[in-house]
Design a protein around this motif. Structure first.
Motif, PDB file in Angstrom:
ATOM      1  N   ALA A  95       8.393-106.159  25.107  1.00 36.35           N
ATOM      2  CA  ALA A  95       7.594-106.526  23.931  1.00 36.35           C
ATOM      3  C   ALA A  95       8.436-107.263  22.898  1.00 36.35           C
ATOM      4  O   ALA A  95       8.151-107.226  21.702  1.00 36.35           O
ATOM      5  N   ALA A  96       9.459-107.968  23.349  1.00 31.55           N
ATOM      6  CA  ALA A  96      10.471-108.536  22.451  1.00 31.55           C
ATOM      7  C   ALA A  96       9.897-109.456  21.379  1.00 31.55           C
ATOM      8  O   ALA A  96      10.349-109.446  20.233  1.00 31.55           O
ATOM      9  N   GLU A  97       8.897-110.272  21.734  1.00 31.22           N
ATOM     10  CA  GLU A  97       8.355-111.220  20.762  1.00 31.22           C
ATOM     11  C   GLU A  97       7.715-110.529  19.561  1.00 31.22           C
ATOM     12  O   GLU A  97       7.567-111.139  18.503  1.00 31.22           O
ATOM     13  N   SER A  98       7.347-109.273  19.713  1.00 29.65           N
ATOM     14  CA  SER A  98       6.706-108.540  18.617  1.00 29.65           C
ATOM     15  C   SER A  98       7.722-107.850  17.713  1.00 29.65           C
ATOM     16  O   SER A  98       7.343-107.140  16.784  1.00 29.65           O
ATOM     17  N   LEU A  99       9.020-108.077  17.981  1.00 32.97           N
ATOM     18  CA  LEU A  99      10.076-107.403  17.220  1.00 32.97           C
ATOM     19  C   LEU A  99      11.028-108.403  16.564  1.00 32.97           C
ATOM     20  O   LEU A  99      12.250-108.261  16.665  1.00 32.97           O
ATOM     21  N   PRO A 100      10.513-109.414  15.860  1.00 36.90           N
ATOM     22  CA  PRO A 100      11.384-110.438  15.275  1.00 36.90           C
ATOM     23  C   PRO A 100      12.295-109.918  14.169  1.00 36.90           C
ATOM     24  O   PRO A 100      13.312-110.543  13.863  1.00 36.90           O
ATOM     25  N   GLU A 101      11.951-108.768  13.589  1.00 41.19           N
ATOM     26  CA  GLU A 101      12.805-108.202  12.550  1.00 41.19           C
ATOM     27  C   GLU A 101      14.050-107.544  13.135  1.00 41.19           C
ATOM     28  O   GLU A 101      15.015-107.284  12.411  1.00 41.19           O
ATOM     29  N   TYR A 102      14.011-107.294  14.438  1.00 38.22           N
ATOM     30  CA  TYR A 102      15.096-106.555  15.079  1.00 38.22           C
ATOM     31  C   TYR A 102      15.841-107.362  16.134  1.00 38.22           C
ATOM     32  O   TYR A 102      17.005-107.078  16.419  1.00 38.22           O
ATOM     33  N   LEU A 103      15.175-108.343  16.735  1.00 41.79           N
ATOM     34  CA  LEU A 103      15.786-109.074  17.844  1.00 41.79           C
ATOM     35  C   LEU A 103      15.817-110.575  17.557  1.00 41.79           C
ATOM     36  O   LEU A 103      14.795-111.174  17.205  1.00 41.79           O
ATOM     37  N   ASP A 104      16.989-111.174  17.709  1.00 42.86           N
ATOM     38  CA  ASP A 104      17.161-112.613  17.561  1.00 42.86           C
ATOM     39  C   ASP A 104      16.989-113.261  18.932  1.00 42.86           C
ATOM     40  O   ASP A 104      17.857-113.131  19.793  1.00 42.86           O
ATOM     41  N   LEU A 105      15.880-113.946  19.121  1.00 42.54           N
ATOM     42  CA  LEU A 105      15.565-114.540  20.421  1.00 42.54           C
ATOM     43  C   LEU A 105      15.876-116.029  20.463  1.00 42.54           C
ATOM     44  O   LEU A 105      15.500-116.717  21.409  1.00 42.54           O
ATOM     45  N   SER A 106      16.566-116.528  19.461  1.00 42.64           N
ATOM     46  CA  SER A 106      16.827-117.968  19.368  1.00 42.64           C
ATOM     47  C   SER A 106      17.711-118.487  20.497  1.00 42.64           C
ATOM     48  O   SER A 106      17.644-119.660  20.863  1.00 42.64           O
ATOM     49  N   ARG A 107      18.532-117.621  21.068  1.00 39.60           N
ATOM     50  CA  ARG A 107      19.436-118.050  22.139  1.00 39.60           C
ATOM     51  C   ARG A 107      18.748-118.088  23.499  1.00 39.60           C
ATOM     52  O   ARG A 107      19.303-118.617  24.465  1.00 39.60           O
ATOM     53  N   ASP A 108      17.551-117.521  23.573  1.00 35.98           N
ATOM     54  CA  ASP A 108      16.871-117.394  24.862  1.00 35.98           C
ATOM     55  C   ASP A 108      15.866-118.523  25.066  1.00 35.98           C
ATOM     56  O   ASP A 108      15.069-118.825  24.175  1.00 35.98           O
ATOM     57  N   GLU A 109      15.893-119.113  26.256  1.00 32.64           N
ATOM     58  CA  GLU A 109      14.866-120.090  26.596  1.00 32.64           C
ATOM     59  C   GLU A 109      13.518-119.382  26.698  1.00 32.64           C
ATOM     60  O   GLU A 109      12.493-119.915  26.300  1.00 32.64           O
TER      61      GLU A 109
END
Length: 200
Positions: A124-138
Motif C-alpha cells: 500500500a506504499a502509494e497511500s503512505l507519502p508521509e512515511y515513504l519516499d518513492l521518488s527513487r522508484d520507477e
C-alpha cells in the motif's frame, strides 16, 4: 449486528501496538461490520511461539482473557506471525493444527505475514507519502511478496530519522490503503478472509 472479540497472539513489539488498529480498520472500514473488541495482544518470541508448549500457553492465556469478560459476542484467537524465511503455506497450517490439537473448543485462526508485517506497507506504499519516499522508484512492487520486499525496503525509503516498529507501525497502519494492500498481498487478503468468515 456483526460483532466480534479477538485475542491476538503476536511476536513483535510493533505488531503489539499496531494489531488493534489494523483489525479494527479491516473489520469496520473494509468489511463494513459493526463492532470489534481487540484485547491486548499476547506477545511471545518467534523462537518460542513456534514450539508446541509455548503456543499452547499463549492460546490458553488468550482464551482466559476472552472469557474473563462476561460477553456473549463471538470470540476468536488470532495467531499472527511474520514468515521471515519460513514458507507461509507450511508454517501457518502447522501452527493452526498444533493450536487446535490443544484447544479444540476455541475458534482459532493463523495468518502468516509474507514476508513481514512491513510487506503490507509496501503493498500500500502509494497511500503512505508521509512515511515513504518513492521518488527513487520507477514503480512500486506490484507483487511485494514475490519480490520479498519488507522491512528493509521500508527502511531504505523511510522519511525521517529511522524507521521504528513500535512508533511507526501503528501510525502507518492507521493510514495505509487497506484495499490496495489486499489487492497486492495474498497474505493480507488471507487475514481479511479469516475475518470475513466471522461476519454475521
Amino acid at each position: 449486528m456483526s460483532r466480534l472479540r479477538i485475542a491476538p497472539i503476536v511476536e513483535g513489539h510493533g505488531e503489539d501496538n499496531a494489531i488493534r488498529i489494523l483489525l479494527q480498520r479491516i473489520w469496520i472500514e473494509l468489511l463494513g461490520a459493526d463492532w470489534v473488541e481487540v484485547i491486548r495482544p499476547i506477545r511471545s518470541k518467534r523462537t518460542k511461539i513456534v514450539q508446541t508448549r509455548e503456543l499452547a500457553r499463549a492460546v490458553d492465556l488468550a482464551m482466559l482473557k476472552l472469557r474473563s469478560a462476561e460477553s456473549r459476542d463471538p470470540a476468536m484467537v488470532l495467531i499472527l506471525l511474520d514468515a521471515d524465511e519460513s514458507i507461509p503455506c507450511r508454517l501457518g497450517p502447522e501452527l493452526l493444527e498444533m493450536a487446535k490439537a490443544h484447544r479444540g473448543d476455541a475458534d482459532l485462526s493463523c495468518v502468516i505475514a509474507n514476508v513481514e508485517y512491513e510487506t503490507w506497507f509496501v503493498a500500500a506504499a502509494e497511500s503512505l507519502p508521509e512515511y515513504l519516499d518513492l521518488s527513487r522508484d520507477e514503480r512500486v512492487p506490484g507483487h511485494p511478496e514475490e519480490q520479498r520486499a519488507g522491512k528493509a525496503w521500508v527502511q531504505q525509503r523511510f522519511i525521517g530519522v529511522k524507521y521504528s516498529e513500535t512508533v511507526d507501525q501503528p501510525a502507518m497502519t492507521s493510514r495505509m490503503d487497506l484495499r490496495l494492500a489486499r489487492e497486492r498481498s495474498p497474505s493480507f487478503d488471507k487475514l481479511c478472509r479469516e475475518l470475513e468468515r466471522r461476519l454475521g
